[in-house]
Design a protein around this motif. Structure first.
Motif, PDB file in Angstrom:
ATOM      1  N   VAL A  24       0.707  -1.235   0.140  1.00 44.31           N
ATOM      2  CA  VAL A  24      -0.146   0.113  -0.097  1.00 44.31           C
ATOM      3  C   VAL A  24       0.966   1.162  -0.065  1.00 44.31           C
ATOM      4  O   VAL A  24       0.417   2.150   0.778  1.00 44.31           O
ATOM      5  CB  VAL A  24      -1.058   0.283   1.184  1.00 44.31           C
ATOM      6  N   GLY A  42      -0.941  13.639   5.478  1.00 45.28           N
ATOM      7  CA  GLY A  42      -2.137  13.808   6.405  1.00 45.28           C
ATOM      8  C   GLY A  42      -1.464  13.942   8.000  1.00 45.28           C
ATOM      9  O   GLY A  42      -1.865  15.004   8.730  1.00 45.28           O
ATOM     10  N   MET A  43      -0.469  13.343   8.199  1.00 39.88           N
ATOM     11  CA  MET A  43       0.082  13.863   9.314  1.00 39.88           C
ATOM     12  C   MET A  43       0.950  15.123   9.346  1.00 39.88           C
ATOM     13  O   MET A  43       1.127  15.541  10.275  1.00 39.88           O
ATOM     14  CB  MET A  43       1.331  12.667   9.815  1.00 39.88           C
ATOM     15  N   LEU A  61      -0.317   4.870  -0.257  1.00 38.54           N
ATOM     16  CA  LEU A  61      -1.184   5.404   0.764  1.00 38.54           C
ATOM     17  C   LEU A  61      -0.467   5.861   1.964  1.00 38.54           C
ATOM     18  O   LEU A  61      -0.700   6.691   2.786  1.00 38.54           O
ATOM     19  CB  LEU A  61      -2.185   4.000   1.348  1.00 38.54           C
ATOM     20  N   LEU A  62       0.863   5.307   1.928  1.00 36.85           N
ATOM     21  CA  LEU A  62       1.933   5.525   3.037  1.00 36.85           C
ATOM     22  C   LEU A  62       2.167   7.250   2.715  1.00 36.85           C
ATOM     23  O   LEU A  62       2.259   8.091   3.581  1.00 36.85           O
ATOM     24  CB  LEU A  62       3.212   4.965   2.831  1.00 36.85           C
ATOM     25  N   LEU A 108      -0.111   9.399   1.395  1.00 36.96           N
ATOM     26  CA  LEU A 108      -1.205  10.062   1.718  1.00 36.96           C
ATOM     27  C   LEU A 108      -1.091  10.073   3.254  1.00 36.96           C
ATOM     28  O   LEU A 108      -1.461  11.256   3.787  1.00 36.96           O
ATOM     29  CB  LEU A 108      -2.376   9.375   1.424  1.00 36.96           C
ATOM     30  N   ALA A 109      -0.668   9.036   3.966  1.00 39.21           N
ATOM     31  CA  ALA A 109      -0.644   9.168   5.346  1.00 39.21           C
ATOM     32  C   ALA A 109       0.331  10.195   5.944  1.00 39.21           C
ATOM     33  O   ALA A 109      -0.068  11.035   6.832  1.00 39.21           O
ATOM     34  CB  ALA A 109      -0.496   7.853   6.061  1.00 39.21           C
TER      35      ALA A 109
END
Lengths: 456, 258
Positions: free
Chosen positions: A141, A151-152, A144-145, A147-148
């Motif tokens: 994934v 996000g953080m 998605l990392l 995106l994460a």
């Protein structure tokens, strides 16, 4: 213990081949250390270079020289600026929340660095005799990392704004959190088409999927790069990437004319430098991700590979990758030099009412296409399924009743409509004379011989 | 995350790396949960909760559920907690919880109810999962973790999923309706109307002159001078106290009129 358990796994991909997920997680610890260090150095050097690059390019666009004093072409300017910044006085505002004020820039920077871990730089290479992929790591994934991490990373900006204990940073922090969350939705949706086409979320898999063009409906050749194949996703990603990195024309969280410095108004010295670093690393990261997802990753495009077959082997892909990233960074600078800042409500309306709905419709259409392509219907039937709805949409768009447009008023009519006592207008037939000084300057410049131009 | 972890997890063992991660992050998660309850400041409370959620996300990833781990971080930590913070920041940074009990016996009742709820949930989960034989990660992740989840989500649980999303949409629409304020006709002033108002006769459309422009003093309390020499009162902020100007300040500069 690990080696004994892994004895029955398939052999590694040969040198120069596309790494698969099985190739990761097998490096000895010192290779991992080298890779981590390499990614860190790459990012820091890219940051220093990008600051200089941006200043030079913007200067060129504004017809002035830009930094040209320190080092060749002023290349060491950003290094000097960085060193100076680190030695400045570190001011802690009296009303600041001390702990949060301190950790906010750290969060920003750590998230920015972490996101780069999954970016593929090249194929399998031999590093000191060890066969290893030119990529720090990859997971199923991987995208998605990123995106994460972004996000953080918002936490750094929001907390920095809140902990400063002052109005402008708070407003900047609030604006940026709203902006980043809105544009992250559009960004995440633009990945969906890539995932559906590539069939994987791992970055190395996505690069491999773009290596060769495919065929739609069995006869229509399609390009390999997802930027061409999935053009709407590419456009939406590019726009939301600018919003996601707080760059002009979407730099509302740090709008100088409205919010002083935005969320980092109260920051100084090394803490400010960390925010600065994080912003530029984020720019490099979204450019690298754009390269990976849409522009074929580290592979050289066709004209190079047709002339030179070995362009995609060995360590050369690192060069193609860097060139693509630099070209994308140029677009960032170009946008900054060209476009004025958007108004906040226009900006949010654009994100929620244009980018996201268009993206959803596009994903739906793409999914329909894919299902039609995989089904067992004949080619004519498939073309019918695609063509009939398309024809209906085009016909609807053509014959949709248009609003009757009002006849535009002439200037004389508009002037006559103005109420009594309005602000005075200049005469309509005003002729602005050519400035005599401008003429003299031109004349003087023409007489200057070319040899003395350097002294000027 | 590596294949080695997957193999170990499938065999029912716990790898060294997983143990290390667990024993570092588990205390942090508990500390985060306690801090969230104990912290006086609402924003600090939210930050402690973020720590707990992040630790949980890493636990999912270590247990070879990378997709759910990432979604935990993106959705819960990245979006939902951020919206919480958004509201808390607007409330104001000095708003701390009061320690005074407004209802008698509130704390005792809260503790009893909390323990009761935890027991009820634990018992429910225990009953629901008792007697289920786990397939093992190899069975669940046979076609890949993401593909496995997608298959379950769009075949076996598609109905449950749709009902849940309908519930979420209803809640979102409800929240929008509650927050919506009915505006009277003409209450909303558009950009065009604002500009027309600005340029209407009798209103000066340009910016106000700054204090001290053409004045004989650098003080912000000194009004700017208009071209005809009269002081422009609009150039001074109304909150500034009016000051008696000395004769030297009022007098024209010697450079004027030459």
């Amino acid at each position: 213990m690990i080696l004994s358990l892994l004895s029955d796994v398939p052999p590694l991909t040969p040198l120069g081949g596309d790494p698969t997920l099985e190739d990761f997680g097998k490096d000895p610890w010192w290779i991992v250390l080298i890779k981590v260090l390499a990614v860190f150095v790459f990012l820091v050097v890219m940051t220093l270079f990008t600051i200089w690059y941006e200043r030079r390019v913007v200067a060129r666009m504004q017809v002035r020289p830009g930094p040209n004093r320190h080092g060749p072409f002023g290349l060491l300017q950003s290094l000097a600026d960085g060193l100076k910044l680190a030695f400045k006085e570190d001011i802690m505002p009296l009303k600041a929340d001390k702990i949060v004020f301190f950790i906010a820039p750290v969060i920003s920077t750590v998230c920015a660095f972490t996101a780069f871990a999954i970016i593929p730089f090249g194929p399998m290479v031999s590093m000191f005799g060890v066969k290893t992929p030119m990529q720090l790591t990859d997971i199923p994934v991987a995208v998605l990392l990123v995106l994460a991490c972004s996000g953080m990373g918002i936490y750094g900006i929001v907390l920095g704004g809140w902990a400063s204990g002052s109005t402008y940073p708070l407003l900047g922090g609030l604006r940026s959190s709203a902006q980043l969350i809105s544009y992250e939705v559009a960004m995440g949706l633009s990945f969906v088409a890539v995932f559906m086409t590539a069939g994987t979320m791992s970055t190395s898999g996505i690069v491999a999927a773009q290596a060769h063009g495919g065929e739609a409906f069995g006869w229509l050749p399609t390009p390999g790069w997802f930027a061409l194949l999935l053009l709407p996703s590419f456009v939406i990603y590019s726009i939301s990437a600018v919003g996601e990195t707080n760059r002009a024309p979407f730099d509302l969280p740090e709008a100088e004319s409205e919010l002083v410095g935005g969320f980092h108004t109260e920051y100084s010295s090394l803490k400010f430098a960390l925010f600065f670093l994080a912003e530029y690393i984020n720019m490099v990261t979204v450019s690298a991700l754009c390269t990976t997802l849409f522009l074929g990753g580290w592979r050289a495009p066709a004209p190079i590979t047709t002339v030179w077959a070995g362009a995609n082997s060995g360590w050369w892909p690192l060069l193609w990758f860097t060139i693509k990233v630099l070209l994308l960074l140029f677009v960032f600078v170009w946008l900054r030099g060209t476009l004025p800042r958007l108004r906040y409500d226009q900006f949010m309306r654009f994100g929620w009412k244009v980018l996201i709905p268009v993206n959803l419709v596009w994903i739906l259409a793409l999914a329909g296409l894919k299902v039609a392509q995989k089904s067992s219907y004949s080619t004519t039937d498939k073309l019918m399924f695609v063509g009939v709805p398309l024809a209906v949409i085009i016909l609807l768009a053509l014959f949709w009743p248009a609003k009757a447009e009002e006849e535009p008023k002439t200037v004389q009519e508009q002037v006559a409509e103005r109420p009594e006592g309005s602000f005075p207008l200049p005469p309509m037939d005003l002729q602005v004379p050519v400035s005599p000084r401008a003429k003299r300057l031109t004349a003087e410049r023409e007489t200057v011989p070319a040899s003395t131009e350097k002294e000027v | 995350m590596t294949l080695a972890t997957e193999v170990l997890a499938a065999a029912g063992q716990v790898g060294t790396g997983e143990k290390v991660v667990f024993f570092i992050l588990a205390p942090l998660a508990v500390v985060g949960a306690l801090g969230m309850v104990i912290a006086r400041n609402a924003v600090h409370s939210a930050l402690w909760l973020v720590l707990t959620m992040l630790s949980l996300g890493v636990f999912y990833i270590v247990q070879t559920g990378p997709f759910i781990g990432m979604v935990q971080i993106i959705v819960y930590t990245g979006a939902i907690m951020m919206l919480f913070l958004f509201v808390l920041m607007l409330v104001g940074r000095d708003a701390s919880d009061s320690v005074i009990e407004t209802l008698r016996g509130q704390k005792v009742a809260a503790i009893i109810l909390g323990v009761g709820l935890a027991g009820l949930l634990g018992f429910g989960v225990y009953e629901a999962t008792r007697g289920i034989v786990p397939v093992g990660l190899e069975g669940a992740n046979a076609a890949g973790n993401v593909q496995g989840i997608a298959k379950l989500l769009f075949t076996k649980y598609v109905w449950v999923f749709e009902v849940t999303s309908a519930l979420l949409i209803t809640a979102a629409v409800g929240a929008m309706l509650l927050a919506h304020r009915e505006r009277a006709a003409g209450e909303r002033v558009g950009q065009v109307a604002m500009m027309k108002d600005r340029f209407r006769p009798g209103n000066y459309p340009g910016p106000k002159p700054g204090p001290g422009v053409f004045a004989n003093s650098t003080s912000v309390a000194t009004p700017a001078k208009l071209p005809d020499g009269t002081p422009a009162e609009r150039s001074i902020s109304p909150i500034l106290p009016t000051r008696e100007l000395t004769a030297a300040e009022i007098a024209n500069k010697p450079t004027e009129g030459k």
